[in-house]
Design a protein around this motif. Structure first.
Motif, PDB file in Angstrom:
ATOM      1  N   HIS A 235       0.862  -1.192   0.000  1.00  0.00           N
ATOM      2  CA  HIS A 235       0.000   0.000   0.000  1.00  0.00           C
ATOM      3  C   HIS A 235       0.900   1.245   0.000  1.00  0.00           C
ATOM      4  O   HIS A 235       2.130   1.129   0.127  1.00  0.00           O
ATOM      5  N   ALA A 268      -5.576  -0.124  -5.669  1.00  0.00           N
ATOM      6  CA  ALA A 268      -6.554   0.327  -4.660  1.00  0.00           C
ATOM      7  C   ALA A 268      -6.071   1.571  -3.940  1.00  0.00           C
ATOM      8  O   ALA A 268      -6.842   2.515  -3.710  1.00  0.00           O
ATOM      9  N   ASN A 269      -4.774   1.583  -3.600  1.00  0.00           N
ATOM     10  CA  ASN A 269      -4.286   2.710  -2.803  1.00  0.00           C
ATOM     11  C   ASN A 269      -4.146   3.988  -3.636  1.00  0.00           C
ATOM     12  O   ASN A 269      -4.227   5.086  -3.085  1.00  0.00           O
ATOM     13  N   PHE A 272      -7.856   5.314  -3.754  1.00  0.00           N
ATOM     14  CA  PHE A 272      -8.309   6.150  -2.629  1.00  0.00           C
ATOM     15  C   PHE A 272      -8.134   7.621  -2.972  1.00  0.00           C
ATOM     16  O   PHE A 272      -8.988   8.449  -2.680  1.00  0.00           O
ATOM     17  N   GLU A 336      -9.249  -4.727  -1.050  1.00  0.00           N
ATOM     18  CA  GLU A 336      -8.465  -3.734  -0.296  1.00  0.00           C
ATOM     19  C   GLU A 336      -9.312  -2.480  -0.040  1.00  0.00           C
ATOM     20  O   GLU A 336      -9.290  -1.915   1.060  1.00  0.00           O
ATOM     21  N   LEU A 337     -10.068  -2.047  -1.047  1.00  0.00           N
ATOM     22  CA  LEU A 337     -10.918  -0.858  -0.862  1.00  0.00           C
ATOM     23  C   LEU A 337     -11.915  -1.091   0.274  1.00  0.00           C
ATOM     24  O   LEU A 337     -12.137  -0.211   1.115  1.00  0.00           O
ATOM     25  N   THR A 341     -11.956   0.410   4.560  1.00  0.00           N
ATOM     26  CA  THR A 341     -13.085   1.278   4.909  1.00  0.00           C
ATOM     27  C   THR A 341     -13.822   0.761   6.141  1.00  0.00           C
ATOM     28  O   THR A 341     -14.240   1.545   6.988  1.00  0.00           O
ATOM     29  N   THR A 366     -15.994   4.059  -1.799  1.00  0.00           N
ATOM     30  CA  THR A 366     -14.980   2.985  -1.784  1.00  0.00           C
ATOM     31  C   THR A 366     -15.675   1.622  -1.643  1.00  0.00           C
ATOM     32  O   THR A 366     -15.252   0.648  -2.263  1.00  0.00           O
ATOM     33  N   GLY A 370     -15.446  -1.051  -4.509  1.00  0.00           N
ATOM     34  CA  GLY A 370     -14.863  -2.339  -4.105  1.00  0.00           C
ATOM     35  C   GLY A 370     -15.754  -3.496  -4.557  1.00  0.00           C
ATOM     36  O   GLY A 370     -15.280  -4.457  -5.186  1.00  0.00           O
TER      37      GLY A 370
END
Ligand code: SR1
Ligand code: MG
Length: 394
Positions: A235, A268-269, A272, A336-337, A341, A366, A370
């Motif tokens: 991440h 995913a990161n 964000f 991951e999302l 959360t 998110t 996701g």
């Protein structure tokens, strides 16, 4: 053998960290040395030692026998320090410009002594402050193309790869991922942590049988698909950066798993920031595109030039592998999302948004994104379709 006299593990104090650095001859004994424990992650102690007089500084990272984020009630193997040090050495050989130099390791003390990167900033922190790091996506694409290829059967040859699989058996850290990413967020687990207002969205997610079946498939993939040596926790908190330099740290979750897992964590990161950073949204979309394009092109280059398996060196089989990595990565990105959360370990990209309405709206997005990525991963054929889905959902 440990360089400190004692043969048993003890958490270091700042004074003991200085003592160790001096014994290793990494700093000068009678210099004006300062040491600060700066660890802000979930698991370890991190000591920053500076010798101003001689313009030297180092980092000593020490594993604690429990997960710092929860406390001593969650014991955790110290062996992860060896896994991390071994992984840093291997990744450092494969992608030297993107990995900190390791000066010393000690399995008993569970420490890794390494290059000080404090001229850089943790990428997540930088992004939240408004930085965009123009080269980070190109660097992460190159880093992953190299580490994924050169640790695979095709880069190493099956015999050496099998030895590596054995070396990186990492059951306790894998269990953390299995629980926190693939299991707990999908039922009413004690580890979950979400805002009350997200309750209805979370209830809906827990009742979504189609989603949970997809997550079971992804979890099986994570459990069984020993394709490459993964970083395992890639991440943006595991990346140091400035405008021209990028370093990947913290591979204590390293193990042999599906290539799409590391790729998906990067996707995913970055997502964000696509969701929360209105001002720089297009830059982060471009980062996602560059990251994948560089990875794909560099991996293809290595596949053709460095492949140890002549019969595998066809463009059709390369295409099959890249397409598998891509689809897997989209599903893992979705997991991951969701876990960042509503699960145990959150991200500051979301939690640091002060305005409650804006924060909740971002978290709803998110979760929605996701779920969509997990369910649609096999239908999303290329980068263009991926970005289209992202833009449609957010
Ligand atoms: C108990 S550890 C929680 C999280 O922190 C690590 O960085 C990993 O992402 C893990 O899932
Ligand atoms: Mg970490």
């Amino acid at each position: 053998m440990s360089l400190l006299k004692q043969q048993t593990y003890q958490p270091l104090t700042e004074a003991a960290a200085i003592d160790l650095a001096v014994r290793l001859n990494l700093v000068t004994d009678n210099a004006d040395l300062t040491c600060k424990e700066i660890g802000d992650g979930n698991l370890n102690l991190v000591f920053h030692i500076v010798d101003k007089q001689h313009d030297k500084s180092i980092i000593i990272k020490q594993a604690l026998p429990y997960a710092k984020v929860v406390g001593e009630s969650w014991p955790l193997t110290l062996k992860r320090a060896k896994i991390e040090a071994d992984a840093l050495k291997i990744f450092g050989q494969i992608a030297p410009e993107y990995v900190p130099t390791v000066y010393h390791t000690d399995d008993i003390l569970a420490v890794t002594v390494m290059e000080d990167l404090s001229h850089l900033l943790i990428a997540r922190t930088g992004f939240i402050k408004g930085r965009t790091y123009p080269l980070i996506s190109q660097h992460l694409g190159e880093y992953l193309a190299n580490t994924l290829f050169f640790t695979s059967d095709y880069g190493l040859g099956p015999a050496v790869k099998k030895e590596r699989v054995q070396q990186f058996i990492n059951p306790e850290l894998c269990k953390i991922t299995e629980d926190l990413i693939f299991t707990d967020p999908f039922y009413d687990a004690e580890t979950n942590n979400f805002e009350v207002d997200l309750g209805p969205a979370v209830e809906e997610l827990w009742q979504d049988e189609e989603l949970k079946n997809h997550v079971n498939i992804l979890k099986k993939n994570f459990l069984t698909d020993a394709e490459v040596l993964l970083h395992g926790d890639l991440h943006t908190g595991s990346v140091f950066a400035n405008d021209w330099e990028t370093k990947v740290i913290d591979p204590e979750f390293a193990f042999y798993g599906p290539a799409g897992f590391d790729i998906g964590q990067v996707f995913a990161n970055l997502l964000f920031q696509v969701i929360v950073n209105d001002k720089n949204r297009d830059i982060f979309i471009k980062h996602i595109e560059t990251f994948w394009n560089v990875l794909e092109s560099q991996f293809s280059h290595l596949w053709e030039r460095e492949n140890k398996e002549p019969i595998a060196k066809t463009s059709a089989f390369l295409k099959y592998n890249l397409s598998k990595f891509f689809k897997d990565s989209i599903g893992f990105a979705g997991c991951e999302l969701i876990r960042r959360t509503i699960g145990l370990a959150h991200v500051a990209d979301l939690d640091s948004i002060e305005n409650k309405e804006i924060r909740l709206a971002a978290k709803q997005k998110t979760l929605e994104l996701g779920k969509t990525l997990i369910k649609l991963r096999n239908e999303i054929k290329n980068l263009q379709e991926f970005i289209h889905v992202v833009k449609t959902v957010i």
